[in-house]
Design an enzyme around this catalytic site. Sequence first.
Site, PDB file in Angstrom:
ATOM      1  N   SER A 142      60.849 104.428  79.930  1.00  0.00           N
ATOM      2  CA  SER A 142      60.945 105.712  80.616  1.00  0.00           C
ATOM      3  C   SER A 142      62.034 105.656  81.674  1.00  0.00           C
ATOM      4  O   SER A 142      62.363 104.583  82.197  1.00  0.00           O
ATOM      5  CB  SER A 142      59.610 106.058  81.287  1.00  0.00           C
ATOM      6  OG  SER A 142      59.709 107.239  82.050  1.00  0.00           O
ATOM      7  N   TYR A 165      52.578 104.046  86.847  1.00  0.00           N
ATOM      8  CA  TYR A 165      53.274 104.297  85.577  1.00  0.00           C
ATOM      9  C   TYR A 165      54.712 103.801  85.640  1.00  0.00           C
ATOM     10  O   TYR A 165      55.173 103.064  84.754  1.00  0.00           O
ATOM     11  CB  TYR A 165      53.247 105.796  85.263  1.00  0.00           C
ATOM     12  CG  TYR A 165      54.038 106.169  84.038  1.00  0.00           C
ATOM     13  CD1 TYR A 165      53.490 106.009  82.756  1.00  0.00           C
ATOM     14  CD2 TYR A 165      55.331 106.676  84.143  1.00  0.00           C
ATOM     15  CE1 TYR A 165      54.227 106.338  81.623  1.00  0.00           C
ATOM     16  CE2 TYR A 165      56.071 107.005  83.012  1.00  0.00           C
ATOM     17  CZ  TYR A 165      55.516 106.840  81.758  1.00  0.00           C
ATOM     18  OH  TYR A 165      56.240 107.162  80.639  1.00  0.00           O
TER      19      TYR A 165
END
Length: 274
Positions: A142, A165
Amino acid sequence: MSTPPRTILVTGSTSGLGCELARQYAAEPGHLILHGRNPIKLRKLVEGLSGAVARISTVEADLADLAQVRQLADAVPTLTDSLSVLVNNAGIGQGRGNVREESVDGLELRLAVNHLAPFALTLSLLPLLRAGDPARVVNVASAAQTPVDFADPQLTARYSGSRAYAQSKFAMIATGFYLARLLPAEEITVNSLHPATLMPTPMVAEGWGTTVDDLATGVAAVRHLIDSPTLAGVSGRYFSRQEVTDALPEAHDPEVQRHLWRLSEEWSGVRFPG
């Protein structure tokens, strides 16, 4: 020029990006091994691929449980004697709210699922990847990246879901760079990517509630790393969609990579062979 039949393992194949990859590769010759956590969803996925050209196999595991990750790694060699491609796609998002969760093994949940599970799985499957030479490891990471706080890597203080995350994806990318240096690029390549921004997937719907890019953008980006002949022997790179770019600067720091590697081996109980 057509691609020779390959054996491809996709984790997290029952929804979102993984599901669409499964659908597309099922239409091509080869052996497709699909991982999921939920046996009912896996069965429905396979039923939806009833006209597949590829041979389809399935493997079940909850990646929040390192014992099940080990069972997954043990199951794959019973299905194939080589792997052409490993797509580490399974993951969880930032979740709703900022409630810290732990895995079965007592590890911060997002670090466990998004980083340690694919770390352990990749190392465990290296013999099959070597047998599939030239093979490719694709880490679905990501653009959301935050350096791991080595003073509190499990985020026991000042926890937030978004930080957890982003930290897990940073760890995936940084250790991917490290692994790429350990492996001959002509045999196994290891690359990570940000496939797209907030695609319409269940993970995005739960954690962010809005979308930017369509799913096709992300699928095309992952397929580029899997399929492109121009990437033969290209390893230790980070891509944003289909373009090579830089990850967070700290992820390129060899000392940060080494420290994360040592911690990852310790936490996962899996070490680089040899």
